[in-house]
Write an enzyme that holds these catalytic residues in place. Structure first.
Site, short mmCIF file in Angstrom:
data_model
loop_
_atom_site.label_atom_id
_atom_site.label_comp_id
_atom_site.label_asym_id
_atom_site.label_seq_id
_atom_site.Cartn_x
_atom_site.Cartn_y
_atom_site.Cartn_z
N TYR A 33 34.44 26.22 -6.95
CA TYR A 33 34.51 24.73 -6.52
C TYR A 33 35.72 24.43 -6.19
CZ TYR A 33 34.72 19.93 -6.77
OH TYR A 33 34.93 18.42 -6.39
N ARG B 149 0.86 -1.24 0.00
CA ARG B 149 0.03 -0.08 0.00
C ARG B 149 0.96 1.19 0.08
NH1 ARG B 149 -3.29 -2.10 5.19
NH2 ARG B 149 -1.64 -3.29 5.16
N ARG C 57 30.01 19.59 0.61
CA ARG C 57 29.51 18.09 0.48
C ARG C 57 30.56 17.38 1.58
NH1 ARG C 57 30.81 17.66 -5.47
NH2 ARG C 57 30.56 15.46 -4.81
N GLY D 84 -7.39 -4.44 12.52
CA GLY D 84 -8.37 -5.75 12.94
C GLY D 84 -9.37 -5.47 13.96
C1 UD1 Z 1 -1.93 -5.84 11.27
C2 UD1 Z 1 -2.82 -6.69 11.86
C3 UD1 Z 1 -4.11 -5.90 12.29
C4 UD1 Z 1 -3.63 -4.63 13.12
C5 UD1 Z 1 -2.73 -3.85 12.35
C6 UD1 Z 1 -2.39 -2.89 13.23
C7 UD1 Z 1 -2.48 -9.12 11.03
C8 UD1 Z 1 -3.13 -10.01 10.44
N1 UD1 Z 1 -3.13 -8.06 11.07
O1 UD1 Z 1 -2.70 -5.48 9.86
O2 UD1 Z 1 -5.10 -6.73 13.23
O3 UD1 Z 1 -4.94 -4.05 13.20
O4 UD1 Z 1 -1.64 -4.78 12.01
O5 UD1 Z 1 -1.23 -1.80 12.69
O6 UD1 Z 1 -1.52 -9.08 12.04
N2 UD1 Z 1 4.68 -8.99 7.98
C9 UD1 Z 1 5.63 -9.62 8.14
N3 UD1 Z 1 5.33 -10.84 7.35
C10 UD1 Z 1 4.35 -11.07 6.51
C11 UD1 Z 1 3.25 -10.19 6.64
C12 UD1 Z 1 3.47 -9.00 7.58
O7 UD1 Z 1 6.80 -9.63 8.73
O8 UD1 Z 1 4.20 -12.18 5.96
C13 UD1 Z 1 4.94 -7.64 8.87
C14 UD1 Z 1 4.96 -6.47 7.87
O9 UD1 Z 1 6.28 -6.10 7.25
C15 UD1 Z 1 4.36 -5.48 8.96
C16 UD1 Z 1 3.82 -6.13 9.91
O10 UD1 Z 1 3.88 -7.49 9.62
O11 UD1 Z 1 5.70 -4.75 9.66
C17 UD1 Z 1 2.09 -5.95 9.87
O12 UD1 Z 1 1.71 -6.29 8.64
P1 UD1 Z 1 0.67 -5.74 7.67
O13 UD1 Z 1 0.45 -6.16 6.46
O14 UD1 Z 1 1.09 -4.14 7.78
O15 UD1 Z 1 -0.48 -5.95 8.56
P2 UD1 Z 1 -1.94 -4.84 8.67
O16 UD1 Z 1 -2.74 -5.09 7.56
O17 UD1 Z 1 -1.61 -3.60 9.05
CA CA Z 2 0.54 -2.33 8.78
#
Ligand code: UD1
Ligand code: CA
Length: 459
Positions: free
Chosen positions: A372, A17, A339, A143
């Protein structure tokens, strides 16, 4: 009671996103990557016990944080936050942590105090699982937190899967992505996560429902609408987090006696150090490990990054300084550019449209206009005339220019490096200097002017 608590930071996601090819956790807020802020707060309590799950462009994330080397965990492919935790779990078990704090890597502004509070409350409640929740007017993609009629937490349902008919009404309470798990209680639940949901991902949030149905003790602590607990998912979120922090940092420096004018347009990074009484007029950007000593004036439209500015120096309007040292009483600009690797010693002046790169200007050197100066060392008291250029690059390599003390370099001189000019020498204006000039010598490197009578012009 001091339990053994480790941390898992989930930072493997791409951050689709954000519409960017760089990993989301490396996107900068006031000049530092988002993840830097996460570590900055965690290191206070959990140094050496922080494990980071990386995946998307893992090499870049690893390279950005050499201090965390040896504690990165690769998640490949990235199948969701639950899967991220599964990948890290063996490290949690091996390290023997009694509890593990699990956090999203995209929540940069969470203060250390919140982690401490969550841990304290969870331990006091003897919880097997605890999470942080928010109550927001705009629930967006967060969530949803479901509670039983008695107020105890029942589950977290991801936005995509949430169905009011099925799950009941949600009163705006959402999950912040910050959890504390008791290792021995939650470990057995990890294998029970499924990807049977709209995203086909393994959700860490499903552990809450699993814990509750397994009759473990689960707690969800609500922190209202605390903006610093919000995740950064979009460019708009990033801008919001950055603005929140920017205001806070500027307010802190004002509190500590720094004079900040046009404060709304002043951006100061979290690593900067500024003495009381310094004057800064916006718009201005001060990033990295910049140190500004007492009595310094930073005029508007300046950008400073990783610079040390000594007492009483003046960085005048529209000057850009990067990786440089500016000595006491020096002036730079208006329209000066330093620089990386530039050193200005006491009282040196770098004036308008002067670019300095990897050069030392000893005490009192004046280079006031249109120059320069690259890969040069310039002795104390030397005057560099307008339009002087060090020709430091021959198309292949860079070469050095050495200029002694009390030298006068006439305007519009080209110094073809490698070349040296001795102490007390004078180089005539308009010279192209290709050979070394001895101390005390007068060097002309230009065609002599010829002046002839003009042909008669017929009326
Ligand atoms: C997540 C939560 C959501 C919460 C929100 C809060 C889950 C399923 N959902 O959603 O309930 O409200 O955070 O901000 O957890 N990441 C990994 N591996 C993966 C996927 C994600 O390491 O396979 C990491 C991402 O880099 C990120 C974090 O986990 O830093 C959260 O992932 P993201 O996809 O941003 O979850 P949200 O949709 O924000
Ligand atoms: Ca997130």
């Amino acid at each position: 009671m001091n339990p053994n608590v480790g941390v898992v930071v989930m930072a493997a996601g791409k951050g689709a996103r954000m519409f960017s090819e760089s990993p989301k956790v490396l996107r900068a807020i006031l000049g530092e990557p988002m993840l830097w802020y996460v570590y900055d707060q965690l290191e206070q309590q959990f140094a050496g016990r922080i494990h980071t799950v990386i995946g998307f462009r893992a090499g870049e994330v690893e390279a950005a944080f050499p201090g965390q080397a040896g504690r990165f965990v690769l998640q490949e492919p990235q199948l969701g936050t639950g899967h991220a935790l599964q990948c890290a779990w063996k490290h949690v078990v091996n390290a023997g942590y009694e509890y593990v704090l699990v956090i999203n890597g995209d929540t940069p502004l969470v203060p250390a105090a919140l982690y401490a509070e969550l841990t304290e409350r969870a331990l006091a409640a003897k919880a097997d699982l605890a999470c942080v929740t928010l109550t927001l007017a705009q629930r967006n993609a967060f969530g949803r937190v479901l509670r039983h009629p008695d107020g105890s937490v029942a589950a977290v349902i991801e936005a995509k899967d949430y169905d009011a008919k099925l799950h009941g009404k949600n009163a705006g309470e959402v999950n912040a992505g910050i959890y504390l798990f008791k290792t021995e209680s939650i470990g057995p639940l990890l294998d029970r996560l499924t990807n049977d949901n709209k995203s086909h991902e393994y959700y860490v949030t499903d552990l809450i429902g699993l814990a509750v149905s397994g009759r473990l003790t689960a707690a969800a602590y609500n922190f209202g609408d605390a903006p610093e607990l919000m995740g950064v998912n979009s460019p708009l979120d990033l801008a919001g987090a950055e603005e929140l922090l920017r205001r806070r940092i500027v307010a802190d420096w004002r509190e500590q006696g720094v004079i900040v004018r046009q404060a709304d347009s002043v951006r100061i990074g979290p690593k900067a150090a500024i003495a009381p009484g310094v004057e800064i007029t916006g718009p201005a950007e001060i990033y990295g490990e910049t140190r500004i000593a007492a009595g310094v004036i930073v005029a508007s439209h300046t950008v400073l990054r990783d610079c040390a500015i000594a007492e009483g120096a003046r960085i005048d309007n529209f000057s850009h300084c990067d990786g440089s040292l500016v000595g006491p009483g020096c002036t730079v600009g208006p329209y000066g550019r330093l620089r990386p690797g530039s050193v200005l010693e006491r009282g040196a002046h770098v004036g308008n449209f002067v670019e300095v790169k990897k050069s030392v200007l000893h005490a009192g050197v004046k280079a006031n206009h249109l120059s320069y100066l690259g890969d040069a060392e310039i002795g104390a008291g030397t005057n560099i005339g307008a339009g002087t250029i060090t020709c430091n690059y021959d198309g292949k390599s860079k070469h050095k220019t050495a200029i002694g003390e009390r030298v006068f370099i006439g305007s519009n001189t080209a110094l073809v490096a490698p070349v040296s000019v001795g102490d007390d020498a004078l180089v005539a204006a308009g010279s192209t200097i290709t050979k070394d000039v001895a101390p005390g010598a007068l060097a002309f490197g230009r065609a002599r002017q010829e002046t002839r009578p003009r042909r008669k012009i017929k009326p």
